[in-house]
Write a protein that holds these residues in place. Structure first.
Motif, short mmCIF file in Angstrom:
data_model
loop_
_atom_site.label_atom_id
_atom_site.label_comp_id
_atom_site.label_asym_id
_atom_site.label_seq_id
_atom_site.Cartn_x
_atom_site.Cartn_y
_atom_site.Cartn_z
N HIS A 147 4.97 -2.56 -10.39
CA HIS A 147 4.64 -1.48 -11.33
C HIS A 147 4.88 -0.10 -10.71
O HIS A 147 5.41 0.81 -11.37
CB HIS A 147 3.17 -1.65 -11.74
CG HIS A 147 2.62 -0.58 -12.61
ND1 HIS A 147 1.27 -0.29 -12.65
CD2 HIS A 147 3.20 0.30 -13.46
CE1 HIS A 147 1.06 0.70 -13.50
NE2 HIS A 147 2.20 1.07 -14.00
N GLY A 148 4.48 0.09 -9.47
CA GLY A 148 4.65 1.41 -8.84
C GLY A 148 6.09 1.82 -8.74
O GLY A 148 6.44 3.00 -8.95
N ASN A 149 6.97 0.89 -8.42
CA ASN A 149 8.40 1.19 -8.34
C ASN A 149 8.95 1.54 -9.71
O ASN A 149 9.78 2.46 -9.85
CB ASN A 149 9.16 -0.01 -7.77
CG ASN A 149 8.82 -0.29 -6.32
OD1 ASN A 149 7.71 -0.66 -6.00
ND2 ASN A 149 9.80 -0.13 -5.44
N ILE A 150 8.52 0.81 -10.74
CA ILE A 150 8.95 1.10 -12.11
C ILE A 150 8.53 2.50 -12.50
O ILE A 150 9.32 3.30 -13.03
CB ILE A 150 8.34 0.07 -13.08
CG1 ILE A 150 8.89 -1.33 -12.82
CG2 ILE A 150 8.61 0.46 -14.53
CD1 ILE A 150 8.12 -2.43 -13.53
N ARG A 151 7.27 2.81 -12.24
CA ARG A 151 6.73 4.13 -12.61
C ARG A 151 7.47 5.25 -11.88
O ARG A 151 7.80 6.28 -12.47
CB ARG A 151 5.23 4.15 -12.27
CG ARG A 151 4.43 5.18 -13.03
CD ARG A 151 2.94 5.03 -12.72
NE ARG A 151 2.12 5.50 -13.80
CZ ARG A 151 1.67 6.75 -13.94
NH1 ARG A 151 2.00 7.64 -13.03
NH2 ARG A 151 0.93 7.10 -14.97
N LYS A 159 0.44 12.27 -10.53
CA LYS A 159 -0.75 11.71 -11.17
C LYS A 159 -0.85 12.25 -12.59
O LYS A 159 -1.40 13.33 -12.83
CB LYS A 159 -2.01 12.08 -10.37
CG LYS A 159 -3.28 11.50 -10.94
CD LYS A 159 -4.49 11.92 -10.14
CE LYS A 159 -5.77 11.33 -10.73
NZ LYS A 159 -6.96 11.75 -9.96
N ARG A 160 -0.33 11.48 -13.53
CA ARG A 160 -0.38 11.87 -14.94
C ARG A 160 0.05 10.67 -15.79
O ARG A 160 0.68 9.74 -15.29
CB ARG A 160 0.54 13.06 -15.22
CG ARG A 160 2.01 12.78 -14.94
CD ARG A 160 2.89 13.97 -15.31
NE ARG A 160 4.30 13.75 -15.00
CZ ARG A 160 5.15 13.06 -15.76
NH1 ARG A 160 4.71 12.52 -16.91
NH2 ARG A 160 6.40 12.90 -15.40
N PRO A 161 -0.29 10.69 -17.07
CA PRO A 161 0.20 9.62 -17.94
C PRO A 161 1.67 9.86 -18.29
O PRO A 161 2.16 10.99 -18.18
CB PRO A 161 -0.68 9.77 -19.19
CG PRO A 161 -1.10 11.20 -19.20
CD PRO A 161 -1.20 11.62 -17.77
N LEU A 189 -3.98 -1.59 -8.55
CA LEU A 189 -4.62 -0.42 -9.17
C LEU A 189 -5.53 0.34 -8.23
O LEU A 189 -6.28 1.22 -8.66
CB LEU A 189 -5.37 -0.86 -10.43
CG LEU A 189 -4.44 -1.39 -11.54
CD1 LEU A 189 -5.23 -1.79 -12.77
CD2 LEU A 189 -3.38 -0.36 -11.90
N ILE A 190 -5.43 0.05 -6.91
CA ILE A 190 -6.03 0.95 -5.92
C ILE A 190 -4.94 1.71 -5.17
O ILE A 190 -5.24 2.56 -4.34
CB ILE A 190 -6.93 0.20 -4.92
CG1 ILE A 190 -6.11 -0.67 -3.97
CG2 ILE A 190 -8.00 -0.60 -5.62
CD1 ILE A 190 -6.90 -1.14 -2.75
N ALA A 195 -2.37 3.42 -9.52
CA ALA A 195 -3.74 3.78 -9.87
C ALA A 195 -3.79 4.91 -10.90
O ALA A 195 -4.84 5.14 -11.51
CB ALA A 195 -4.50 4.19 -8.62
N TYR A 196 -2.68 5.61 -11.10
CA TYR A 196 -2.66 6.70 -12.07
C TYR A 196 -2.52 6.20 -13.50
O TYR A 196 -2.60 6.99 -14.45
CB TYR A 196 -1.51 7.66 -11.78
CG TYR A 196 -1.51 8.24 -10.38
CD1 TYR A 196 -2.70 8.52 -9.72
CD2 TYR A 196 -0.32 8.53 -9.73
CE1 TYR A 196 -2.70 9.05 -8.45
CE2 TYR A 196 -0.31 9.07 -8.45
CZ TYR A 196 -1.50 9.33 -7.81
OH TYR A 196 -1.50 9.86 -6.55
N SER A 197 -2.33 4.93 -13.71
CA SER A 197 -2.03 4.40 -15.03
C SER A 197 -3.30 3.97 -15.76
O SER A 197 -4.27 3.54 -15.14
CB SER A 197 -1.07 3.22 -14.93
OG SER A 197 -1.66 2.18 -14.17
#
Length: 534
Positions: A147-151, A159-161, A189-190, A195-197
């Protein structure tokens, strides 16, 4: 070439009682099980007095970089593991757009290490998996798209939606990586930027994963004070997306949270009744391991590793970090609170100048440097550019056994491979067989083998592996049930277990009489329409 394994007790991964039988292998596959007479120049393994099991499957591995540098992955194969799942915790190797290589390497280093010995310009999962194939790995390797790589690729590290079309970009990237062979999606999610999601972002991505019948693997938002809310969030994700849920390294951290265990188990049961597919993995120790940077408050990580280093260099912000660690932040898993400075130990660093810190608690680190332990820890993280691993003690043996017996459980290592690692890197699977089966009798041998083989194969839809069965790939681990045990300790973890006599990967003898043969015959197992395979 044909090979026969004779005189062993086959524990086939189904959970059924073991039985005496021979196993005939031709090429990479098991072709017959029964009473078989050797013929011609057939190779013979005498398994008299030994257990013949499917090769163990590690559903939470951090060999992502090491498989490119040391493709034998000796800590895993020497404990009987033949397949591992990479891409864990929402932070891994791919996708990695070139513009993010530098900050991402810093972010990844604490978990999976860093090296200039590889070409980091592979860009995506397809490129990364081709690199693994090119080095001819010793084990079978599968990959979760993180997920972090995708984001990061879709919207950077802030840090934002997501805004505008960024969420749809994330869904497109997820689909691309699933098409490239990823077996599912992971998040942590830590960890930043995962964690920003919010839940809605994750649900949107999981709907894509569900289209491919993939699995969603999650280091949940809390394993401590807010674990009940965290579990309910995960179950909601499964309910609303239709994805299969798999909790990473399932546990409860901190003595003050042990009274939540009954409710935690009730939530697992309720999810099952609701028809949500839920599984989890577990390592058999009361201590965990991750990157030391997780002890820092979440705001320190905003914008990525380069910003972490800037904040660590600011004396005033250091004071705020200490305050937040000492007083806590609602919803944040505070490792110092539930483990303590004296129960968090440095396991790896990147540079030579700080090698003397490996094996020290944060309290001992402070004494070594003649400083307050917080200041010494912040100095270390800054000097090592956040590439520091740790071990933390958080739990109780009775809870390890309790979760181990759950029907959702399968075994894993979750071990970081650098420096002075957690002993689970070398011994998680033999420890279950030696301590929890033979000594404590918490599981039967057949139950334990199922949780190491058939159960994880089902959870991750790995085809034609995880069982001793005609037509299946010959991933086989042969061990002595009377002697098998882990040897590594927290002070001396780099020790191979005893009792693993033979390991076959796709029909190739990789471990023989307890010694590595130097042969490598692993494969990249990509997701296909009917499951994960080659």
């Amino acid at each position: 070439m044909k090979m026969i394994i004779r005189n062993g007790v086959v524990v086939d991964g189904s959970g059924k009682p073991g039985y005496k039988a021979d196993v005939l292998i031709e090429g990479e596959r098991i072709v017959k099980i029964g009473s078989i007479a050797p013929a011609g120049d057939m190779a013979v393994i005498d398994a008299g007095g030994l257990t013949v099991a499917p090769g163990f499957i590690d559903t939470h591995s951090h060999s992502d970089l090491q498989v490119l540098l040391n493709p034998e992955i000796l800590p895993k194969v020497m404990q009987g593991i033949t397949t591992e799942i990479l891409g864990q915790d929402g932070i891994s190797m791919a996708p990695l757009p070139p513009r993010f290589i530098s900050p991402w390497r810093k972010n990844l280093a604490g978990l999976d290490g860093d090296s200039d010995a590889i070409n980091w310009n592979y860009e995506n999962t397809a490129g990364y998996l081709k690199m693994i194939e090119a080095v001819k790995p010793g084990l079978n390797e599968s990959y979760l798209v993180p997920h972090g790589n995708i984001r990061m690729e879709a919207m950077g590290l802030d840090k934002r939606p997501p805004k505008g079309d960024e969420l749809e970009k994330m869904r497109t990237i997820t689909r691309r990586e699933m098409e490239a062979g990823a077996v599912g999606l992971s998040t942590g999610l830590i960890y930043m930027p995962c964690a920003y999601s919010e839940s809605e972002e994750i649900i949107a991505l999981c709907r894509v994963v569900a289209e491919y019948d993939g699995v969603f693997v999650i280091h949940q938002r809390s394993e401590a004070d807010t674990i009940l809310d965290s579990m309910e969030e995960v179950i909601k994700i499964g309910r609303e997306s239709g994805v299969k849920i798999h909790y990473s390294h399932f546990k409860v951290c901190g003595k003050k949270n042990w009274d939540k265990i009954e409710k935690i188990l009730e939530l697992l049961d309720l999810a099952k009744k609701e028809g949500i597919t839920v599984s989890f993995d577990q390592y058999p120790y009361v201590a965990g391991s991750t990157m030391l940077g997780v002890i820092l408050p979440p705001w320190v990580h905003d914008g990525g590793a380069d910003n972490v280093l800037k904040r660590l260099a600011d004396p005033e912000l250091r004071k705020k970090m200490v305050y937040d660690i000492e007083h806590g932040i609602p919803g944040w898993d505070n490792f110092v609170e539930f483990a303590g400075l004296d129960k968090i130990f440095v396991t790896s660093v990147k540079t030579q100048k700080n090698q003397d810190t490996i094996g020290l608690s944060l309290t001992e680190l402070g004494k070594l440097r003649g400083k307050d332990p917080y200041e010494a820890t912040f100095d270390l993280l800054h000097q090592e550019e956040n590439a520091v691993g740790m071990v933390d003690f958080y739990g109780a043996e009775e809870h390890v056994r309790l979760f181990m017996k759950r029907p959702e459980m399968n075994a894993c290592t979750d071990g970081l491979l650098g420096g002075k690692p957690h002993p689970r890197v070398y011994g998680a699977f033999p420890r279950i067989l030696g301590k929890y089966v033979r000594e404590d009798k918490a599981l039967t041998l057949e139950e334990a083998i199922r949780k190491m083989t058939g159960k994880p194969a089902e959870a991750f839809r790995i085809r034609e592996r995880g069982a001793i069965k005609e037509g299946y790939f010959a991933d086989i681990t042969i061990f002595n049930a009377d002697t098998i045990i882990d040897k590594g300790t927290f002070t001396d973890p780099v020790q191979y277990p005893v009792g693993i006599e033979y390991v076959l990967v796709n029909g190739t003898v990789t471990v023989e009489n307890g010694k590595h043969t130097g042969r490598r015959n692993g494969a990249v197992l990509r997701r296909k329409a009917e499951g994960v395979g080659v």
